[in-house]
Design a protein around this motif. Sequence first.
Motif, mmCIF file in Angstrom:
data_model
loop_
_atom_site.group_PDB
_atom_site.id
_atom_site.type_symbol
_atom_site.label_atom_id
_atom_site.label_comp_id
_atom_site.label_asym_id
_atom_site.label_seq_id
_atom_site.Cartn_x
_atom_site.Cartn_y
_atom_site.Cartn_z
ATOM 1 N N LYS A 55 44.222 31.620 48.516
ATOM 2 C CA LYS A 55 43.172 32.626 48.695
ATOM 3 C C LYS A 55 41.788 32.003 48.512
ATOM 4 O O LYS A 55 40.852 32.315 49.247
ATOM 5 C CB LYS A 55 43.364 33.776 47.709
ATOM 6 C CG LYS A 55 44.305 34.875 48.190
ATOM 7 C CD LYS A 55 44.300 36.025 47.214
ATOM 8 C CE LYS A 55 45.100 37.203 47.757
ATOM 9 N NZ LYS A 55 44.449 37.843 48.913
ATOM 10 N N ALA A 56 41.657 31.139 47.516
ATOM 11 C CA ALA A 56 40.383 30.468 47.284
ATOM 12 C C ALA A 56 40.011 29.584 48.471
ATOM 13 O O ALA A 56 38.847 29.515 48.882
ATOM 14 C CB ALA A 56 40.451 29.639 46.001
ATOM 15 N N SER A 184 34.733 39.115 51.341
ATOM 16 C CA SER A 184 35.762 39.667 50.456
ATOM 17 C C SER A 184 37.144 39.348 50.996
ATOM 18 O O SER A 184 37.305 38.918 52.138
ATOM 19 C CB SER A 184 35.606 41.191 50.331
ATOM 20 O OG SER A 184 35.906 41.824 51.560
ATOM 21 N N CYS A 185 38.151 39.569 50.162
ATOM 22 C CA CYS A 185 39.552 39.441 50.603
ATOM 23 C C CYS A 185 40.389 40.454 49.816
ATOM 24 O O CYS A 185 41.257 40.084 49.039
ATOM 25 C CB CYS A 185 40.075 38.026 50.434
ATOM 26 S SG CYS A 185 39.901 37.315 48.785
ATOM 27 N N ALA A 245 43.640 42.327 45.232
ATOM 28 C CA ALA A 245 44.220 41.005 45.024
ATOM 29 C C ALA A 245 43.162 39.904 44.947
ATOM 30 O O ALA A 245 43.292 38.959 44.178
ATOM 31 C CB ALA A 245 45.206 40.702 46.151
ATOM 32 N N GLY A 246 42.097 40.023 45.741
ATOM 33 C CA GLY A 246 41.070 38.975 45.764
ATOM 34 C C GLY A 246 39.828 39.327 44.984
ATOM 35 O O GLY A 246 38.761 38.763 45.239
ATOM 36 N N LEU A 247 39.960 40.248 44.009
ATOM 37 C CA LEU A 247 38.777 40.730 43.299
ATOM 38 C C LEU A 247 38.032 39.607 42.590
ATOM 39 O O LEU A 247 36.793 39.546 42.622
ATOM 40 C CB LEU A 247 39.177 41.813 42.298
ATOM 41 C CG LEU A 247 38.033 42.445 41.503
ATOM 42 C CD1 LEU A 247 37.044 43.128 42.438
ATOM 43 C CD2 LEU A 247 38.575 43.443 40.480
ATOM 44 N N GLU A 248 38.760 38.707 41.955
ATOM 45 C CA GLU A 248 38.103 37.623 41.220
ATOM 46 C C GLU A 248 37.223 36.792 42.141
ATOM 47 O O GLU A 248 36.094 36.438 41.799
ATOM 48 C CB GLU A 248 39.152 36.723 40.565
ATOM 49 C CG GLU A 248 38.545 35.511 39.871
ATOM 50 C CD GLU A 248 39.583 34.524 39.390
ATOM 51 O OE1 GLU A 248 39.184 33.423 38.963
ATOM 52 O OE2 GLU A 248 40.788 34.842 39.460
ATOM 53 N N TYR A 249 37.723 36.484 43.334
ATOM 54 C CA TYR A 249 36.955 35.669 44.262
ATOM 55 C C TYR A 249 35.757 36.424 44.808
ATOM 56 O O TYR A 249 34.696 35.841 45.052
ATOM 57 C CB TYR A 249 37.855 35.186 45.400
ATOM 58 C CG TYR A 249 38.998 34.339 44.917
ATOM 59 C CD1 TYR A 249 38.783 33.290 44.025
ATOM 60 C CD2 TYR A 249 40.300 34.596 45.335
ATOM 61 C CE1 TYR A 249 39.843 32.515 43.575
ATOM 62 C CE2 TYR A 249 41.357 33.819 44.889
ATOM 63 C CZ TYR A 249 41.124 32.781 44.001
ATOM 64 O OH TYR A 249 42.163 32.019 43.554
ATOM 65 N N LEU A 262 30.076 41.216 33.626
ATOM 66 C CA LEU A 262 29.365 42.392 34.119
ATOM 67 C C LEU A 262 29.578 42.552 35.621
ATOM 68 O O LEU A 262 29.761 43.674 36.122
ATOM 69 C CB LEU A 262 27.868 42.282 33.803
ATOM 70 C CG LEU A 262 27.474 42.490 32.338
ATOM 71 C CD1 LEU A 262 25.977 42.277 32.159
ATOM 72 C CD2 LEU A 262 27.885 43.882 31.859
ATOM 73 N N ARG A 263 29.546 41.436 36.339
ATOM 74 C CA ARG A 263 29.802 41.488 37.774
ATOM 75 C C ARG A 263 31.223 41.975 38.051
ATOM 76 O O ARG A 263 31.470 42.761 38.964
ATOM 77 C CB ARG A 263 29.595 40.107 38.407
ATOM 78 C CG ARG A 263 28.135 39.710 38.583
ATOM 79 C CD ARG A 263 28.023 38.363 39.277
ATOM 80 N NE ARG A 263 28.274 37.276 38.350
ATOM 81 C CZ ARG A 263 28.672 36.050 38.704
ATOM 82 N NH1 ARG A 263 28.890 35.777 39.970
ATOM 83 N NH2 ARG A 263 28.861 35.121 37.803
#
Length: 378
Positions: A55-56, A184-185, A245-249, A262-263
């Motif tokens: 994903k990254a 986004s993903c 699923a891709g929230l962190e990225y 915070l983001r």
Amino acid sequence: MLQVSPNGFYTAVPPFTLFSEVTEPRHYRRLPDDWLVGVADIINSTGAIARGEYKAVNMVGASIISALINALGHRDFPFVFGGDGAAFALPESEEQKVRATAAAVQRWANEEMGLDLRVALIPLEHIRRAQHDVLVARFAVAPELAYAMFSGGGIAWAEDQMKRGHYAVEPASAGTQPDLTGLSCRWEPIDAERGEIVSVLILPQPATRPQDFANLIESVTGLLGGTEAARPAPERRLRFTWPAAGLEYEVRAMRGKGSYYLRYAERLVFTLFAWVLFRFGISFGGFDPALYRADAARNSDFRKFDDGLKLTLDIDERRVEELARVLEEARRRGNAFYGLHRQSQALMTCIVPSPLMRDHLHFIDGAGGGYAKAAEVL
């Protein structure tokens, strides 16, 4: 929404709508002499994929396109997504802005994603001096959106120059942030429905006659019953869960130097709201989740041409074997090189300048290495 480019060249190229015509010369136009070609890819992307960072890899591969769209005020320009990188072309008058944007993306990729992105910018006159060319066509996937197709051998030559360390763009200073708004993903990995997700790369061998290669591409698309029949991301298969699923990225792509937590909290709330809209089919403020899902499937770039054919397909075992047989025969005859990689899922990475417009971009790759693994095989 992508705006018409001021010089008008690219948007004036007449679009075509049948992908089976992707090799027909009548659809292509030579880039103007005063243009630049840019290429980018992740160093050792196969190692990152082996660590489960697919994903990254896709997020960083799409990031240069997203950043340029934002830096250029959403003006339309030709580009192609390659899984672990991208290629694009712009007028030389934009070089300073393009170089600064590419440098910022490289720094972000390293600091936020732990990946090394290399970028090269090459004047078109240098490509033509090396006896190659860059021609562009526009394949319209919808009335609102057309993807660029490249031919002429110049993109492949530019990628080779980049890997040799020529024409390199140096990363920006530490802490420099590109504007990746809209990247986004959030869609879940998409399971194969017909059998397997197959990533395919087909390139002409150096002595291949253009007509022989065009005949091969026609054979491949005919074998598949038309590429539309092998679409890996149909509307009914697109799922959006929460947390995405891709929230962190997506959080790492947000502009600014504020607290990561915070983001993350902000995105968590925002994506919860979006999930509710999709889960219950609620329209809000002009946003129709059903229409957006349909457009996401429609706008996906699972088929493209970039000095060779790139496909991400959902096909059954019989067609996989038949495709491999056709490609191996073409290789033996000296007409093509190919790479084919099988996996169980596809991935979608998105660039959405505005969810209210219908020209949002959705890049498709295999979830088990995709184009990067196919290139390794090739």
